[in-house]
Design an enzyme around this catalytic site. Structure first.
Site, short mmCIF file in Angstrom:
data_model
loop_
_atom_site.label_atom_id
_atom_site.label_comp_id
_atom_site.label_asym_id
_atom_site.label_seq_id
_atom_site.Cartn_x
_atom_site.Cartn_y
_atom_site.Cartn_z
N ASP A 1 0.85 -1.20 0.00
CA ASP A 1 0.00 0.00 0.00
C ASP A 1 0.89 1.25 0.00
O ASP A 1 0.85 2.04 0.94
CB ASP A 1 -0.95 0.00 1.22
CG ASP A 1 -0.23 0.04 2.55
OD1 ASP A 1 0.96 -0.36 2.62
OD2 ASP A 1 -0.82 0.53 3.55
N ASP B 1 6.83 1.04 1.91
CA ASP B 1 6.46 0.05 0.89
C ASP B 1 7.28 0.29 -0.38
O ASP B 1 7.74 -0.66 -1.03
CB ASP B 1 4.98 0.19 0.49
CG ASP B 1 4.04 0.00 1.65
OD1 ASP B 1 3.50 -1.09 1.82
OD2 ASP B 1 3.85 0.97 2.41
N ASN C 1 -2.30 2.93 3.52
CA ASN C 1 -1.67 4.22 3.84
C ASN C 1 -2.43 5.37 3.20
O ASN C 1 -2.47 6.48 3.72
CB ASN C 1 -0.22 4.23 3.35
CG ASN C 1 0.67 3.39 4.25
OD1 ASN C 1 0.46 3.36 5.46
ND2 ASN C 1 1.64 2.73 3.66
N THR D 1 2.82 -6.07 2.75
CA THR D 1 3.36 -4.95 3.53
C THR D 1 2.29 -3.90 3.80
O THR D 1 2.61 -2.75 4.11
CB THR D 1 4.59 -4.32 2.82
OG1 THR D 1 4.15 -3.77 1.57
CG2 THR D 1 5.70 -5.31 2.59
N PHE E 1 -0.57 -0.60 12.66
CA PHE E 1 -1.46 -0.07 11.61
C PHE E 1 -2.02 -1.14 10.67
O PHE E 1 -3.24 -1.22 10.46
CB PHE E 1 -0.72 1.02 10.82
CG PHE E 1 -1.54 1.62 9.71
CD1 PHE E 1 -2.52 2.56 9.98
CD2 PHE E 1 -1.34 1.24 8.39
CE1 PHE E 1 -3.28 3.13 8.96
CE2 PHE E 1 -2.09 1.79 7.36
CZ PHE E 1 -3.07 2.74 7.65
N ASN E 2 -1.15 -1.95 10.05
CA ASN E 2 -1.63 -2.88 9.01
C ASN E 2 -2.66 -3.87 9.56
O ASN E 2 -3.60 -4.24 8.85
CB ASN E 2 -0.46 -3.68 8.41
CG ASN E 2 0.45 -2.81 7.57
OD1 ASN E 2 0.04 -1.76 7.10
ND2 ASN E 2 1.68 -3.25 7.40
N HIS F 1 9.90 -0.29 8.26
CA HIS F 1 9.04 -1.46 8.51
C HIS F 1 9.03 -2.43 7.33
O HIS F 1 9.46 -3.58 7.45
CB HIS F 1 7.59 -0.99 8.74
CG HIS F 1 7.44 0.04 9.81
ND1 HIS F 1 7.51 -0.25 11.14
CD2 HIS F 1 7.20 1.38 9.74
CE1 HIS F 1 7.31 0.84 11.85
NE2 HIS F 1 7.13 1.84 11.03
N ASP F 2 8.47 -1.96 6.22
CA ASP F 2 8.23 -2.87 5.09
C ASP F 2 9.52 -3.41 4.46
O ASP F 2 9.59 -4.60 4.11
CB ASP F 2 7.36 -2.18 4.03
CG ASP F 2 6.00 -1.78 4.60
OD1 ASP F 2 5.58 -2.38 5.61
OD2 ASP F 2 5.37 -0.86 4.04
C1 BDR Z 1 3.08 -0.11 8.59
O1 BDR Z 1 2.06 0.87 8.43
C2 BDR Z 1 2.28 1.65 7.30
O2 BDR Z 1 2.12 3.01 7.55
C3 BDR Z 1 3.67 1.32 6.81
O3 BDR Z 1 3.73 1.35 5.40
C4 BDR Z 1 3.93 -0.06 7.35
O4 BDR Z 1 3.50 -1.06 6.45
C5 BDR Z 1 3.82 0.15 9.88
O5 BDR Z 1 2.95 0.06 10.97
CA CA Z 2 2.89 -0.55 4.18
#
Ligand code: BDR
Ligand code: CA
Length: 309
Positions: free
Chosen positions: A10, A15, A40, A124, A165-166, A238-239
Site C-alpha cells: 500500500d 512500501d 496508507n 506490507t 497499523f496494518n 518497517h516494510d
Molecule cells: C506499517 O504501516 C504503514 O504506515 C507502513 O507502510 C507499514 O507497512 C507500519 O505500521
Molecule cells: Ca505498508
C-alpha cells in the site's frame, strides 16, 4: 534459483523502498506481481504510487489493484505519516505503464496456481487482498511456501497502544491469514522499530548523485518528520525489513509461537496476541521476529538503493 514472490503493498514510503529492494535482487527473488491494497492512502493513490516508483526506477512489472477497503470495516488511512499523496516528498513523474485490468486478488490466485515452485507472499499493507485470495481459493495454500508479512507486534502498538497499523486497518483479514495454516513470519514493530536508518544514511543517499538514491533520500526525509514527532532518532523501515527477511532470513531472529488476532477488543482491536508461555495451549502458528541485525539490514538497504542508476 530466485524465489518466486508476490508483493502485496500500500505504497507508502516504506512500501516503496521494499519494492525497490526486491527488484534490486533478481538473483534472490523473482517478483511475479505487485498487488496493491488500500491502507496508507486510498487505493487509487496507492496504485498510482506503486506505478510511479517502479516507473521512476525503470522497472516494469504486473501491478494489479486489489480491494479498496477492508473486508468488514471502513478504511482508515495514514496521511499523518505518508502525506496526502501517500508518497509525499519527492516529485515523481507520471508512470510509464498502467496497472493490469485484472483484480489484485485474482492476480494472486492465478500466479500462485500457475507457479511451478511454491510462492512466497510478502504483504506490507493491510491483509485484505491476501485474506480474500485465501478465502476465494483455498487450494492456493498448497502452493504458498510462506507468508512473510510486515504487521503486528508482540509488544507495543503504533496506531493504538495495542495495535500496529496494518493489522488494525483490517483485523478480520489478518485473522483469516493468521488462522490459514500457511507458514507465517511476522515482521512486526518489535523488530521494525529497531530497524532504523539514521540522518547520516539519508544524507549518503541524498549526496549520491544517483537518481533513485536521491529520490529514496527524499522519501526518507519526509518519512522522518512524522517519526521525529513520535520520538524516534531515525526512520524505522518497517516494510523493507519484511522484504529483507525474504532475501536473507538470518537478518532477524524468530520464535515459533501461537498468535491470534483481536477483532473485538474495547481497547485492543487489531492486537496480535502472542502467547510466549504457551498458556493458551494453542498450536504455534507464526514465526515471530524478535531481534534484528540492524547494521546488516541498513547496509543491505543502502547497497540496494545505490545499485540503481
Ligand atoms: C506499517 O504501516 C504503514 O504506515 C507502513 O507502510 C507499514 O507497512 C507500519 O505500521
Ligand atoms: Ca505498508
Amino acid at each position: 534459483m530466485p524465489k518466486p514472490i508476490i508483493i502485496d503493498c500500500d505504497p507508502g514510503h516504506d512500501d516503496a523502498i521494499a519494492l525497490l529492494l526486491a527488484f534490486a535482487k533478481p538473483e534472490l527473488v523473482k517478483v511475479l506481481a505487485v498487488t496493491v491494497s488500500a491502507g496508507n492512502q486510498t487505493l487509487e493513490k496507492t496504485v498510482l504510487n506503486a506505478l510511479k516508483v517502479l516507473s521512476f526506477a525503470g522497472i516494469e512489472c504486473e501491478v494489479a489493484a486489489g480491494y479498496d477497503r477492508p473486508l468488514m470495516r471502513e478504511l482508515e488511512i495514514a496521511p499523518e505519516v505518508h502525506g496526502e499523496s501517500g508518497l509525499d516528498g519527492p516529485i515523481l513523474p507520471e508512470p510509464t505503464f498502467q496497472a493490469s485490468s485484472k483484480h489484485g486478488v485474482q492476480t494472486i490466485i492465478d500466479h500462485v496456481r500457475a507457479s511451478s515452485e511454491k510462492v512466497t507472499l510478502v504483504p506490507t499493507g493491510p491483509l485484505t487482498n491476501v485474506a480474500a485470495a485465501l478465502i476465494g481459493a483455498p487450494d492456493i495454500k498448497e502452493n504458498i511456501d510462506r507468508i512473510v508479512l510486515m504487521g503486528g507486534a508482540a509488544r507495543e502498538g503504533n496506531w493504538t497502544p495495542a495495535a500496529e497499523f496494518n493489522i488494525l486497518v483490517d483485523p478480520e483479514a489478518a485473522s483469516v491469514v493468521f488462522q490459514s495454516g500457511v507458514p507465517i513470519t511476522m515482521v512486526g514493530l518489535d523488530v521494525t522499530h529497531e530497524a532504523q536508518v539514521m540522518a547520516s544514511d539519508v544524507q549518503l543517499l541524498l549526496d549520491s548523485g544517483k537518481k533513485v538514491g536521491v529520490m529514496v533520500g527524499e522519501l526518507l526525509e519526509f518519512f522522518g518528520e512524522f517519526h521525529k514527532t513520535m520520538g524516534f532518532a531515525g526512520m524505522p523501515l518497517h516494510d523493507p525489513l519484511a522484504m529483507a527477511t525474504v532475501l536473507d532470513p538470518t537478518i532477524v531472529e524468530t520464535k515459533l509461537l501461537p498468535v491470534r488476532i483481536e477483532t473485538q477488543g474495547q481497547y485492543t482491536t487489531g492486537r496480535t496476541v502472542v502467547d510466549f508461555y504457551g498458556v493458551t495451549g494453542e498450536k504455534p502458528n507464526v514465526d515471530v521476529a524478535l531481534r534484528v541485525d540492524r547494521e546488516r539490514f541498513v547496509k543491505m538497504i543502502l547497497e540496494a538503493m545505490l545499485s540503481y542508476e
